[in-house]
Every structure is written in C-alpha cells, then in structure tokens.
Design a protein around this motif. Structure first.
Motif, short mmCIF file in Angstrom:
data_model
loop_
_atom_site.label_atom_id
_atom_site.label_comp_id
_atom_site.label_asym_id
_atom_site.label_seq_id
_atom_site.Cartn_x
_atom_site.Cartn_y
_atom_site.Cartn_z
N TRP A 50 0.82 -1.22 0.00
CA TRP A 50 0.00 0.00 0.00
C TRP A 50 0.85 1.26 0.00
O TRP A 50 0.54 2.23 -0.68
CB TRP A 50 -0.94 -0.03 1.21
CG TRP A 50 -2.00 1.01 1.20
CD1 TRP A 50 -3.14 1.03 0.43
CD2 TRP A 50 -2.08 2.17 2.02
NE1 TRP A 50 -3.91 2.13 0.73
CE2 TRP A 50 -3.27 2.85 1.71
CE3 TRP A 50 -1.25 2.71 3.01
CZ2 TRP A 50 -3.66 4.03 2.34
CZ3 TRP A 50 -1.63 3.89 3.63
CH2 TRP A 50 -2.82 4.54 3.29
N LEU A 54 0.72 4.10 -2.93
CA LEU A 54 0.51 5.55 -2.76
C LEU A 54 1.60 6.34 -3.47
O LEU A 54 1.33 7.34 -4.14
CB LEU A 54 0.49 5.91 -1.27
CG LEU A 54 -0.74 5.47 -0.48
CD1 LEU A 54 -0.53 5.75 1.01
CD2 LEU A 54 -2.00 6.15 -0.98
N ASP A 58 1.25 8.89 -6.57
CA ASP A 58 1.71 10.27 -6.37
C ASP A 58 2.71 10.69 -7.45
O ASP A 58 2.76 11.85 -7.83
CB ASP A 58 2.35 10.39 -4.98
CG ASP A 58 2.57 11.83 -4.57
OD1 ASP A 58 1.64 12.65 -4.76
OD2 ASP A 58 3.67 12.14 -4.07
N ARG A 69 -4.29 9.37 -8.46
CA ARG A 69 -4.37 8.93 -7.06
C ARG A 69 -4.91 7.52 -7.01
O ARG A 69 -5.38 6.98 -8.02
CB ARG A 69 -5.28 9.88 -6.27
CG ARG A 69 -6.69 9.97 -6.82
CD ARG A 69 -7.54 11.01 -6.08
NE ARG A 69 -8.79 11.28 -6.76
CZ ARG A 69 -9.87 10.52 -6.73
NH1 ARG A 69 -9.88 9.39 -6.04
NH2 ARG A 69 -10.97 10.87 -7.38
N LEU A 70 -4.85 6.93 -5.81
CA LEU A 70 -5.54 5.66 -5.59
C LEU A 70 -7.03 5.97 -5.44
O LEU A 70 -7.39 6.94 -4.77
CB LEU A 70 -5.06 4.98 -4.31
CG LEU A 70 -3.67 4.38 -4.29
CD1 LEU A 70 -3.43 3.69 -2.95
CD2 LEU A 70 -3.46 3.42 -5.42
N ASN A 72 -10.85 5.64 -3.96
CA ASN A 72 -11.43 5.15 -2.71
C ASN A 72 -12.22 3.89 -3.03
O ASN A 72 -12.39 3.52 -4.20
CB ASN A 72 -12.26 6.23 -2.00
CG ASN A 72 -13.49 6.65 -2.78
OD1 ASN A 72 -14.21 5.84 -3.36
ND2 ASN A 72 -13.77 7.95 -2.80
N TRP A 112 -5.64 -2.17 -4.61
CA TRP A 112 -5.63 -1.25 -3.47
C TRP A 112 -6.57 -0.08 -3.68
O TRP A 112 -6.75 0.40 -4.79
CB TRP A 112 -4.23 -0.68 -3.27
CG TRP A 112 -3.25 -1.57 -2.60
CD1 TRP A 112 -2.05 -1.98 -3.11
CD2 TRP A 112 -3.36 -2.15 -1.29
NE1 TRP A 112 -1.41 -2.78 -2.21
CE2 TRP A 112 -2.19 -2.90 -1.08
CE3 TRP A 112 -4.32 -2.11 -0.29
CZ2 TRP A 112 -1.96 -3.60 0.10
CZ3 TRP A 112 -4.09 -2.81 0.88
CH2 TRP A 112 -2.93 -3.54 1.07
N THR A 113 -7.14 0.37 -2.58
CA THR A 113 -7.86 1.64 -2.54
C THR A 113 -7.12 2.56 -1.58
O THR A 113 -6.20 2.14 -0.88
CB THR A 113 -9.31 1.45 -2.01
OG1 THR A 113 -9.27 1.20 -0.60
CG2 THR A 113 -10.04 0.34 -2.74
N SER A 114 -7.54 3.80 -1.54
CA SER A 114 -6.96 4.76 -0.59
C SER A 114 -7.61 4.65 0.77
O SER A 114 -7.22 5.34 1.70
CB SER A 114 -7.14 6.18 -1.13
OG SER A 114 -8.52 6.48 -1.28
N SER A 115 -8.60 3.78 0.92
CA SER A 115 -9.40 3.68 2.15
C SER A 115 -8.73 2.80 3.19
O SER A 115 -8.49 1.62 2.95
CB SER A 115 -10.78 3.10 1.83
OG SER A 115 -11.42 3.84 0.81
N THR A 116 -8.44 3.38 4.34
CA THR A 116 -7.96 2.61 5.48
C THR A 116 -9.17 1.91 6.08
O THR A 116 -10.27 2.44 6.08
CB THR A 116 -7.29 3.54 6.50
OG1 THR A 116 -6.10 4.06 5.90
CG2 THR A 116 -6.91 2.82 7.77
N LYS A 157 -0.97 -3.00 5.23
CA LYS A 157 -0.41 -2.05 4.29
C LYS A 157 1.01 -2.41 3.85
O LYS A 157 1.44 -2.01 2.77
CB LYS A 157 -0.43 -0.66 4.90
CG LYS A 157 -1.84 -0.14 5.12
CD LYS A 157 -1.82 1.21 5.82
CE LYS A 157 -3.23 1.73 6.01
NZ LYS A 157 -3.23 3.02 6.72
#
Length: 188
Positions: A50, A54, A58, A69-70, A72, A112-116, A157
């Motif tokens: 992860w 990112l 970026d 971006r990743l 969501n 992957w998503t940007s969501s934790t 991650k």
C-alpha cells in the motif's frame, strides 16, 4: 434466541449498476462519463504494498496529467463488472489486464484503494476483480472463492503475510499485501 428485524427503504425508478458510459480517450486513459472519473487503461503491471501504491500514484504522469491517485473503495467498486461470467470482472474492451490466469490465490487480482479499514489503521481496503480467497479457518490449507469478484476485503499495508496470520475458528482470508493498482483522477 432473539433476532432483531431489519429496516427496508423502498425506492422507485429504474437504475442499474451497469450504466457505465466509458470513453476510450486513446491516450492510455478511459473516462467513465457516468461517474466523472478518468482511469488508467492499464493496471500497474506489477503488485506492490500500500505504501508503494501511494507513492506510485503520487509520482504517476499519464496523458499529460499528474494528479493521479488511488481510488477510494466506492470509486474502485464502480469498475466491477458483475455481469461477466469469467475473470477478470472488469470490462476488458476498455481496460487492460496484466495477469492471464485466475486459478489460485497466487493469481489474486486484488486492487488497493486509498481507504484505510476503519479502526484497523495498519490495514487498507482492496477490491477484487477475480476470486476473493478464504479458507475455513486458520488450520485449513485449501482456499476457496468465498466472497467473489467485487468483494471488499482488507490487507495489511506492508510487511510479510506471515506477520499477520491469525488463529481463527472462522474463515481466514488470504493475505496478499502486494496488490495491484489502477489509477484514477477526476475528469473535470
């Protein structure tokens, strides 16, 4: 045993999850006019953790844009093609796919998503475009596609899968950590 009831909200009108309005921009990108999102036509070409994902997003420059971006979890879920009967569950008329087989957990096509994932800050959400592998419990050795394409699960991650194996009497998801990336940006 008491089982509480559930609430239902009824809505009228016709809608579908499958009203994507893709346009191939002929520059390595695809715009979904139904969501206003522009996607990379190709996946990342390799798996990464992860943190690397990112950084990859970026530093990405594609079709003259550097604001990639990743996605969501909800944005990425919009690409899942639930009407397909084979893998990968994405419209391959518009999107390119690196793997050529989807037969085992080693072939997992998790993105992957940007969501934790909620309170578990060491994990992030992924969406699968093929099988979502789990086994009966941590003692079992055979994985099955228990959740199906489009499932949202989570992975640590970074690190090694063996660092995160937990003893469980319930289903135990396959831990990948190195997943794929499909970049997104607002089409504007």
């Amino acid at each position: 045993m008491f089982v509480p009831g559930n609430y239902v909200r009824a809505v009228r009108n016709t809608t579908t999850l499958y009203d994507m309005d893709y346009v191939d921009n002929q520059d390595g990108t695809v715009t979904d006019q139904s969501t206003g999102l522009m996607w990379s036509k190709s996946d990342s070409g390799k798996r990464m953790n992860w943190v690397e994902a990112l950084e990859y997003a970026d530093n990405a420059t594609l079709a003259g844009h550097s604001d990639w971006r990743l996605p969501n979890a909800k944005e990425l879920q919009s690409l899942v093609d639930y009407e397909k009967v084979d893998f990968p569950a994405i419209n391959t008329n518009f999107f390119e796919v690196t793997p050529s087989q989807f037969e085992s957990q080693q072939d997992s096509y998790y993105f992957w998503t940007s969501s934790t994932q909620g309170d578990f800050k060491h994990t992030a959400v992924y969406v699968t475009f093929a099988q979502a592998w789990s086994k009966k419990n941590s003692d079992a050795t055979e994985y099955f596609d228990w959740h199906g394409a489009g499932a949202q699960r989570s992975d640590p991650k970074s690190g090694s899968p063996s660092d995160y194996e937990l003893a469980s009497e319930m289903a135990s998801d396959y831990i990948s950590i190195d997943n794929w990336v499909r970049l997104v940006r607002d089409a504007k």
